[in-house]
Design a protein around this motif. Structure first.
Motif, mmCIF file in Angstrom:
data_model
loop_
_atom_site.group_PDB
_atom_site.id
_atom_site.type_symbol
_atom_site.label_atom_id
_atom_site.label_comp_id
_atom_site.label_asym_id
_atom_site.label_seq_id
_atom_site.Cartn_x
_atom_site.Cartn_y
_atom_site.Cartn_z
ATOM 1 N N GLY A 1 12.511 6.080 -34.627
ATOM 2 C CA GLY A 1 11.469 6.359 -35.596
ATOM 3 C C GLY A 1 10.346 7.213 -35.042
ATOM 4 O O GLY A 1 9.767 8.004 -35.754
ATOM 5 N N ASN B 1 10.148 9.878 -33.284
ATOM 6 C CA ASN B 1 10.230 11.337 -33.309
ATOM 7 C C ASN B 1 9.855 11.935 -34.648
ATOM 8 O O ASN B 1 9.564 13.100 -34.752
ATOM 9 C CB ASN B 1 11.641 11.769 -32.931
ATOM 10 N N ARG B 2 9.876 11.095 -35.667
ATOM 11 C CA ARG B 2 9.548 11.614 -36.983
ATOM 12 C C ARG B 2 8.115 12.111 -37.046
ATOM 13 O O ARG B 2 7.797 13.006 -37.801
ATOM 14 C CB ARG B 2 9.754 10.532 -38.052
ATOM 15 N N GLN C 1 6.870 14.632 -32.976
ATOM 16 C CA GLN C 1 7.305 16.001 -32.715
ATOM 17 C C GLN C 1 7.277 16.777 -34.025
ATOM 18 O O GLN C 1 7.885 16.372 -34.995
ATOM 19 C CB GLN C 1 8.723 16.013 -32.142
ATOM 20 N N GLY C 2 6.537 17.877 -34.021
ATOM 21 C CA GLY C 2 6.357 18.635 -35.256
ATOM 22 C C GLY C 2 7.643 19.275 -35.718
ATOM 23 O O GLY C 2 7.998 20.372 -35.335
ATOM 24 N N LEU C 3 8.385 18.568 -36.561
ATOM 25 C CA LEU C 3 9.650 19.109 -37.055
ATOM 26 C C LEU C 3 9.388 20.157 -38.130
ATOM 27 O O LEU C 3 8.478 20.019 -38.932
ATOM 28 C CB LEU C 3 10.496 17.982 -37.643
ATOM 29 N N ASP C 4 10.198 21.180 -38.116
ATOM 30 C CA ASP C 4 10.115 22.160 -39.202
ATOM 31 C C ASP C 4 10.546 21.499 -40.488
ATOM 32 O O ASP C 4 11.491 20.728 -40.512
ATOM 33 C CB ASP C 4 11.065 23.333 -38.928
ATOM 34 N N PRO D 1 12.238 22.115 -43.903
ATOM 35 C CA PRO D 1 12.960 23.136 -44.664
ATOM 36 C C PRO D 1 12.526 23.157 -46.120
ATOM 37 O O PRO D 1 11.782 22.278 -46.569
ATOM 38 C CB PRO D 1 14.422 22.700 -44.531
ATOM 39 N N TRP E 1 11.244 20.255 -49.031
ATOM 40 C CA TRP E 1 10.652 19.047 -48.458
ATOM 41 C C TRP E 1 9.361 18.737 -49.202
ATOM 42 O O TRP E 1 8.429 19.536 -49.206
ATOM 43 C CB TRP E 1 10.392 19.287 -46.974
ATOM 44 N N ILE E 2 9.291 17.566 -49.826
ATOM 45 C CA ILE E 2 8.051 17.210 -50.541
ATOM 46 C C ILE E 2 7.146 16.487 -49.545
ATOM 47 O O ILE E 2 7.440 16.408 -48.486
ATOM 48 C CB ILE E 2 8.320 16.298 -51.760
#
Lengths: 191, 551
Positions: free
Chosen positions: A175, A177-178, A181-184, A186, A189-190
Motif C-alpha cells: 500500500g 507505494n501508492r 512514489q509519484g505515479l503517473d 494515465p 484517472w479521476i
C-alpha cells in the motif's frame, strides 16, 4: 493409482533395505532429522551450500535448506524419499570413485566437480541405482532453490534471508507505494 | 432425505457458473449451485509462493487436492501416466468458490470482432478445425458490458486504437503504470506501437462496496487480502445467495448428469461433503465445470439414448481442446527497472493481434506479472549454469534488472487434442478420470516465432543489454486458459451446443464455460467466460416457461 502406489512401496522398501545393509541403523546415534540419517544430513547440507554458496550474503546452509528438504520429505515430497536415499548413496559412490574420499572430505572445487559430473550424468553407471544421477541432481537443486526462496513457514529461507539478499521489503509492506512514489496518472484517472 | 426439486442446477461456481446462477436466481428461478471446492480466504496461504496457483510445487492453494482428483495424460509417444493436480500436465484450474477468478491475474480482455470470425477472416488451416463462432462480437457486446460493470473492470480503451467498439466506458479508471511499464510504454511509442493500460478485473478505486487495490507483489496466483480483486466469489455469487433463490453446495462433487429415456436431463448425481452419493433433480442443468471437467461430466453421463455420454452422439464432446501458447522475450538491464508495485502487468499492445502480413491471427503483448524469487530461479538465458556462484550472482544482479514482454497467441484448434474418460482409472469416488491427449497445431509455432520476435524488439528498444526469446513446444495445450471442448455452433454435425450453449441433443442441458469457445482469442479468456455466463443466463431466463420459485 494402484500400479504406481505398488511401485512406490516396492521402491521404498528396497530403499530402506539398502539403508539397513549399510549399517545406518546399526550403531550410529539417533538422527535429529525427520527423514535423513545424520550421515545423509551432513551430505545434504554441503550439497545445498554448493548449489547456493555463501558470499557476502548467506548460502544454502544458513538458510536452512536441509531443514526444508527434510521436512518436505515427510510431507509433500514423501514420494521422493527413495530417490533421495538412493541418490545420496550414488553421490557418495561417485565421490569415492573420483577422488577416493567421501564427499564430506573433499575440498570445495572437488565437491563442485562431483556435482558437475552428476548433473551431466558423467558418472559410473554401477555407482547409481534407483534414480538417475541427472534426475537426482535436478531434484535436489530445485528443492534447494525452494528452500532458499520459499516462505520460511516451510522450514527454509530463515528470517527471509533470501528476500533481504534481493532487497525486497521484509515484512512485505503493502500500500505504501501508492502515495510515497509519484505515479503517473494515465488518462481517465479521476481523483 | 431427498433434496427438494429445483428449477436449475449449476455445476461449478467459477466464472461462468457464478454468473449464470446469479442471473437465474435474480429472475426468480430456484437454483442449486454446486462447487467441489470450498470458500477460500487469503489467510490460509497468504504470500506463500510455493503453494499458490502459479507455483504449485508444494500444492495448489485453491484446489483441487492431490488425494482425490487425478487425471491421465497421454504423452507424445502414446504412453499414459497419472498426473496430480499440482503437477505439470494436469491442466489445472482452481477448485473453489469463485474458481479461477479468486486467484487469477484478472486481465479483462474483450475478444476482438475478428476473433469470432477466424475462419472467414483467414480461411481454413490444414489440420485444424478452425471455425467461426456462431455469435458475433456485436451480439456478445452487451454481455461484455454487463460483466465489466457488475464484476468490475478498471481500464481505458481510448488509448488502444485496436480496441473493439463499446457502448459504455469501463466503470473504473485504469491503473497507473509501474516503473517497468513506464519504460515499456515509452519504448513501444518509439517503435510506433500503441501501448495502453491493461483492463483489469480489479478495483482501481473503491467500487461496489469493496476497496481499491493495494498493489501487492503477490497477486496472480493468490487471493486478495483486501478483496480488491473482482471475482464471482465477491460479486455475483453473494448476490445470488442474497435472493434466497440460490443454494450453494460446497465440497459437493457432481459425478454425472441424469438423463431419462425421453432424452431430458432430470438432474445430477453428486457426492456430498461426507462422500455420500446424493441426487438433486431440476428442470434445467447448466454445466460450468471447466473445459476439462465439463466434457468429462458429459462423457461420464451414459444413458440408454446416450451410450457414449450425454450430448455426445456425434463424438464431439471433449474435442478441440485448446489453450494459449505463451511466448515472449526477456531482457536484462544495467539499471533497476523494478519498483515492487504489484501485480506487475499493466501495459499492453494489441498491434499484433490481427492484420499481421502473411499470418493468420496473433496475440497481445504485455509486460509480465512480477516474477517472484523462486520462479525467477528458472529465468536464465539459454545455456546458463543454474546453480552455484553463477546462479546467485545472477539472482542478485538481475532480480530488479530484468523485464519480460509476453503474450498468448490464438491457437489453431486440433480435432484430436481432447478430453476423454478412461474406465480403467477411477477417481476417489469411483468415477472415470479425464484422459488428456493430443498436441498443438504446428501453425501455433509460426505465430509464437513471430510474436516472440516482436517481444524481443520491444526489450531491445527498452535498452536491454541482453535479450532472449521463449516459445512453447508442440505438446498438448490447455492449462488455465483451457477451452473449446464443447464448442457452440450453428450445425449439430460440427458442434455440441447451439449459439446459446444449449446442448443440441438435450434441450434442457446447457453449458456456460470456456468449453463453448470455438476459438480462444489472442487474449486471456476470463472476461469472455463471464460474458458467456450472462449470454447463456439471459437466454435461459428469456425462454424459461417453468414455475416460479416457491419456498
Amino acid at each position: 493409482m494402484p500400479s504406481s502406489r505398488r511401485q512406490f512401496l516396492k521402491q521404498a522398501a528396497s530403499g530402506f533395505a539398502g539403508t539397513v545393509l549399510l549399517g545406518a541403523c546399526a550403531a550410529t546415534p539417533k538422527s535429529r532429522w525427520r527423514f535423513f540419517t545424520r550421515e545423509e544430513a551432513s551430505l545434504v547440507d554441503l550439497i545445498t551450500e554448493q548449489i547456493i554458496p555463501t558470499d557476502d550474503t548467506p548460502g544454502g546452509i544458513e538458510a536452512g535448506c536441509l531443514n526444508f528438504i527434510d521436512k518436505q520429505l515427510v510431507g509433500a515430497y514423501r514420494r521422493h524419499q527413495n530417490e533421495y536415499r538412493q541418490g545420496l548413496l550414488g553421490l557418495q559412490n561417485s565421490s569415492r570413485g573420483k577422488f577416493g574420499k567421501t564427499f564430506q572430505e573433499l575440498d570445495w572445487p572437488e565437491q563442485t566437480d562431483v556435482l558437475d559430473a552428476i548433473e551431466a550424468g558423467d558418472v559410473e553407471a554401477a555407482d547409481w541405482s534407483g534414480v538417475s544421477p541427472q534426475r537426482f541432481f535436478q531434484l535436489i537443486r530445485d528443492h534447494t532453490m525452494q528452500g532458499f526462496y520459499g516462505s520460511p513457514r516451510h522450514g527454509g529461507n530463515k528470517n527471509y534471508l533470501s528476500y533481504r539478499m534481493l532487497e525486497l521489503d521484509v515484512p512485505h509492506i503493502i500500500g505504501q507505494n501508492r502515495y510515497t512514489q509519484g505515479l503517473d496518472k494515465p488518462n481517465g484517472w479521476i481523483n | 432425505m431427498a433434496n427438494k426439486h429445483v428449477n436449475a442446477i449449476v455445476v461449478g461456481a467459477g466464472a461462468g457458473g457464478g454468473v449464470v446462477a446469479k442471473e437465474l436466481a435474480v429472475n426468480g428461478l430456484s437454483v442449486v449451485l454446486f462447487e467441489r471446492g470450498r470458500w477460500q480466504t487469503y489467510d490460509e496461504h497468504d504470500n506463500d509462493e510455493l503453494i499458490s496457483q502459479r507455483t504449485t510445487v508444494l500444492g495448489n492453494a485453491f484446489g483441487p487436492d492431490n488425494e482425490r482428483h487425478w487425471r491421465l495424460l497421454m504423452d507424445a509417444h502414446g504412453n499414459e501416466h497419472i498426473v496430480l493436480p499440482n503437477e505439470w500436465g494436469y491442466n489445472n484450474n482452481a477448485a473453489c468458490v469463485g474458481g479461477g477468478t479468486l486467484s487469477y491475474g484478472a486481465m479483462a480482455w474483450r475478444f476482438m470482432p475478428q476473433d469470432f470470425k477466424m475462419r472467414s477472416t483467414y480461411g481454413s488451416v490444414e489440420g485444424s478445425t478452425l471455425e467461426d463462432w456462431p455469435i458475433s462480437y456485436q451480439e456478445l457486446e452487451p454481455s461484455y458490458e454487463k460483466a465489466e460493470w457488475e464484476i468490475g473492470v478498471a481500464g481505458d480503451d481510448s488509448q488502444n486504437p485496436f480496441a473493439p467498439p463499446r457502448h459504455k466506458p469501463h466503470p473504473m479508471p485504469p491503473f497507473p503504470y509501474n516503473k517497468e511499464a513506464k519504460m515499456m510504454q515509452d519504448a513501444a511509442k518509439r517503435l510506433g506501437w500503441h501501448p495502453f493500460p491493461i483492463p483489469m478485473l480489479r478495483n482501481s478505486v473503491r467500487y461496489r462496496g469493496r476497496p481499491a487495490c493495494i498493489r501487492m507483489r503477490t497477486c496472480v496466483g493468490f487471493a486478495c487480502p483486501v478483496n480488491a480483486k473482482c471475482g464471482t466469489q465477491n460479486t455475483v455469487i453473494p448476490e445470488a445467495l442474497k435472493t434466497n433463490n440460490c443454494i450453494l453446495r460446497t465440497e459437493c462433487t457432481v459425478s454425472m448428469v441424469l438423463v431419462d429415456d425421453r432424452g431430458h436431463a432430470t438432474g445430477v448425481e453428486y457426492f456430498d461433503e461426507h462422500n455420500r452419493r446424493q441426487t438433486q433433480t431440476a428442470d434445467i442443468v447448466v454445466l460450468a465445470a471447466s473445459a476439462t471437467e465439463t466434457p468429462r461430466l458429459l462423457l461420464n453421463s451414459k444413458s440408454r439414448l446416450f451410450p457414449n455420454g450425454a450430448g455426445n452422439n456425434s463424438d464431439l464432446v471433449g474435442r478441440n481442446l485448446q489453450g494459449h501458447a505463451y511466448t515472449g522475450a526477456f531482457g536484462l538491464f544495467e539499471e533497476e527497472v523494478y519498483d515492487d508495485i504489484g501485480p506487475g502487468a499493466c501495459v499492453a499492445i494489441c498491434d499484433f493481434n490481427h492484420g499481421n502480413p502473411g499470418l493468420k491471427g496473433g496475440g497481445l503483448l504485455a509486460n509480465e506479472f512480477i516474477r517472484l524469487p523462486y520462479l525467477f530461479t528458472g529465468i536464465r538465458p539459454p545455456a546458463s549454469k543454474r546453480w552455484g556462484t553463477e546462479h546467485k550472482e545472477f539472482q542478485k544482479k538481475y532480480f530488479k534488472r530484468h523485464a519480460q514482454a509476453v503474450g498468448p497467441i490464438q491457437e489453431m484448434p486440433v480435432f484430436d487434442a481432447r478430453v476423454q474418460v478412461d474406465d480403467t482409472v477411477k477417481d476417489f469416488w469411483g468415477m472415470p478420470v479425464a484422459k488428456l491427449s493430443g498436441h498443438r497445431h504446428p501453425y501455433d509455432l509460426e505465430l509464437t516465432d513471430f510474436l516472440s520476435r516482436k517481444a524481443e524488439t520491444w526489450m531491445k528498444e527498452c535498452g536491454a543489454v541482453k535479450t532472449w526469446r521463449h516459445q512453447p513446444g508442440l505438446g498438448l495445450s490447455g492449462g488455465q486458459h483451457q477451452a473449446g471442448t464443447c464448442r457452440m455452433g450453428d450445425d449439430p454435425q460440427t458442434s455440441v451446443t447451439n449459439k446459446y450453449g444449449q446442448v443440441w441433443e438435450i434441450d434442457n442441458l446447457f453449458i456456460a464455460d470456456a468449453s463453448l469457445h470455438v476459438t480462444n482469442g489472442g487474449f486471456n479468456p476470463a472476461l469472455t467466460i463471464l460474458a458467456l455466463g450472462y449470454w447463456v443466463g439471459d437466454y435461459i431466463v428469456r425462454e424459461w416457461r417453468g414455475t416460479k420459485f416457491k419456498s
